[in-house]
Write an enzyme that holds these catalytic residues in place. Structure first.
Site, PDB file in Angstrom:
ATOM      1  N   ASP A 148     -13.178  -6.488  -5.376  1.00 49.61           N
ATOM      2  CA  ASP A 148     -13.782  -6.934  -3.724  1.00 49.61           C
ATOM      3  C   ASP A 148     -14.827  -7.720  -3.877  1.00 49.61           C
ATOM      4  O   ASP A 148     -15.834  -7.344  -4.320  1.00 49.61           O
ATOM      5  CB  ASP A 148     -13.544  -5.776  -3.056  1.00 49.61           C
ATOM      6  CG  ASP A 148     -11.610  -5.385  -3.312  1.00 49.61           C
ATOM      7  OD1 ASP A 148     -11.424  -6.201  -3.654  1.00 49.61           O
ATOM      8  OD2 ASP A 148     -12.311  -4.222  -3.405  1.00 49.61           O
TER       9      ASP A 148
ATOM     10  N   ASP B 244       0.830  -1.168  -0.054  1.00 47.68           N
ATOM     11  CA  ASP B 244      -0.413  -0.340   0.260  1.00 47.68           C
ATOM     12  C   ASP B 244       1.297   1.619   0.044  1.00 47.68           C
ATOM     13  O   ASP B 244       2.035   0.944   0.429  1.00 47.68           O
ATOM     14  CB  ASP B 244      -0.841   0.257   1.274  1.00 47.68           C
ATOM     15  CG  ASP B 244      -2.325  -0.456   1.393  1.00 47.68           C
ATOM     16  OD1 ASP B 244      -2.312  -1.522   0.208  1.00 47.68           O
ATOM     17  OD2 ASP B 244      -2.906  -1.094   2.566  1.00 47.68           O
TER      18      ASP B 244
END
Lengths: 251, 196
Positions: free
Chosen positions: A130, A11
């Protein structure tokens, strides 16, 4: 024979890696370039950088980071986060990214997949999905699982393949963060349905989980973040373990 | 010094970055005169072979490239360009190596594109000097060059046996991306720069 890929995911916020990374010999755990090079050295097959920067300065910072990574890294990498139009993708391609991953922008505008595939080739376009299990169905979610859509996961993935997605990165929000293993059932059934590579994501906690997802779901790659960042699983050990289990890997 | 044919077929940032890491000097080839100034020539390429061929035609460099007698390396679509024909866009190509570029068939029970690290079986060729047998390289492609015992200097298996690298005289081609293939890939680029 094609090897199964192991992909650490980083990230990135404002050009810096976030989430604790505790490699002992890193001088700067927030430096994406140094971290990426370390992962490549350890035997990672590919890297995914997810940009979670919210500010409008995002694009410029990201391009600089991508260039720095591309200068140093001798393995492929994917950039995801905030890509909403062709120009975003083109800038990343020119900065040295091998692939881009798109998620909510594709849900809002499925034609984006087709446009990107036409402009840069299907191999450049990763669709990230997702998914969460809701009332007996697998539903596509946005915003890290907070926002449900009306799309059924399997239907959306098939549509994306037809539009020109070159690869699917499927994250089970039910398994993500649990360290209880990947969602092998869903990954296996989606994998059966498509003819493009699929990356399993969400739930990795042990080396056995990787063996299991390759053996049961026959996915092409497995992605994880914290188990690698915190040094709970070392990539060379993982590769040896997978090889011992007769899973083709690059050592 | 390596000259990279600059014909607009895909991004070359990764390639130039790899050459820089290896401290190999390079420059861009835009004109016929440029071709003469470099000792080695790389033809890069990603994307659609037919479209890449059209772009190469627009440079006007094709006759001069075909006449080169210095080492030339085609990478990925750049390798496909040196073959005779591609099924991608049914395109006639440079026809330097008399082989055909064909589409992977999903009936072989494989996923397309062929994307990832694949073991490569290489013959004793200077391009692969110092590269371990069955070393893995990074591939991304939906079309492949048919295996041919005469021109093949390395092969790989994906549903079928195909050509991972070819050579005809001073013309070389690799289907994988050496700039993305870790240390093994870097060795290929180094070896190419040492070819005479």
């Amino acid at each position: 024979m094609l090897s199964k890929r192991i992909i650490p995911c980083l990230d990135v916020k404002d050009g810096r890696t976030v989430k604790g990374v505790n490699f002992v010999d890193l001088r700067d755990a927030g430096d994406p370039v140094e971290l990426a090079a370390q992962y490549a050295e350890q035997g990672a097959d590919e890297l995914v950088f997810l940009d979670i920067t919210a500010t409008h300065e995002r694009r410029k910072t990201m391009i600089e980071m991508v260039k720095s990574v591309a200068r140093q890294l001798n393995i492929p990498f994917t950039i995801g986060g905030g890509i909403t139009e062709i120009a975003d993708a083109e800038a990343l391609l020119n900065a040295g990214a091998d692939k881009i991953s798109i998620n909510s922008a594709a849900v809002r505008n499925p034609q984006l997949i087709e446009e990107l595939a036409k402009a840069f080739g299907v191999q450049f376009v990763v669709l990230a999905v997702d998914t969460k299990h809701i009332d007996g169905k697998n539903m596509v979610h946005l915003n890290g699982g907070r926002l449900i859509t009306e799309l059924e996961t399997e239907v959306w993935i098939k549509q994306a393949e037809n539009l020109g997605a070159g690869e699917i990165l499927l994250t089970s929000m039910d398994h993500d963060g649990t360290k209880a293993g990947f969602d092998c059932g869903l990954l296996g059934s989606v994998n059966q349905m498509i003819n493009i590579p699929i990356i399993a994501s969400g739930g990795a906690g042990s080396m056995d989980h990787f063996t299991e997802v390759f053996q049961k779901a026959n996915v092409d790659a497995a992605l994880a973040a914290s188990v690698f960042h915190y040094g709970e699983i070392l990539i060379p050990d993982l590769k040896r373990e997978l090889k011992r289990n007769k899973i083709p890997v690059r050592i | 010094m390596i000259g990279i044919v600059n014909y607009g077929a895909g991004n070359i940032f990764s390639l130039t970055a790899a050459l820089e890491r290896l401290a190999l000097n390079y420059g861009m080839v835009n004109t016929e005169a440029d071709l003469a100034t470099y000792s080695h020539i790389i033809i890069p390429g990603v994307g659609h072979a037919g479209a890449a061929m059209e772009k190469l035609k627009h440079t006007g460099l094709i006759p001069a490239i075909k006449a080169l007698n210095k080492p030339v390396l085609g990478i990925c679509v750049g390798m496909q360009l040196i073959t005779e024909h591609s099924e991608e866009g049914d395109a006639p190509l440079l026809d330097i190596v008399p082989l055909k570029t064909r589409k992977f068939d999903k009936l072989l029970n494989i996923k397309i594109p062929h994307m990832g690290w694949n073991a490569v079986n290489h013959k004793n060729n200077s391009l692969f000097e110092g590269v371990e047998e069955n070393a893995q390289f990074y591939f991304v492609h939906s079309y492949f060059i048919e295996y041919n015992p005469t021109f093949d200097i390395a092969s790989a298996n994906y549903g079928l046996k195909f050509s991972a690298a070819v050579q005809k005289d001073n013309f070389y081609g690799v289907q994988f991306h050496p700039e993305k293939s870790g240390k093994a890939g870097e060795q290929i680029l180094k070896n190419f720069s040492n070819l005479s």
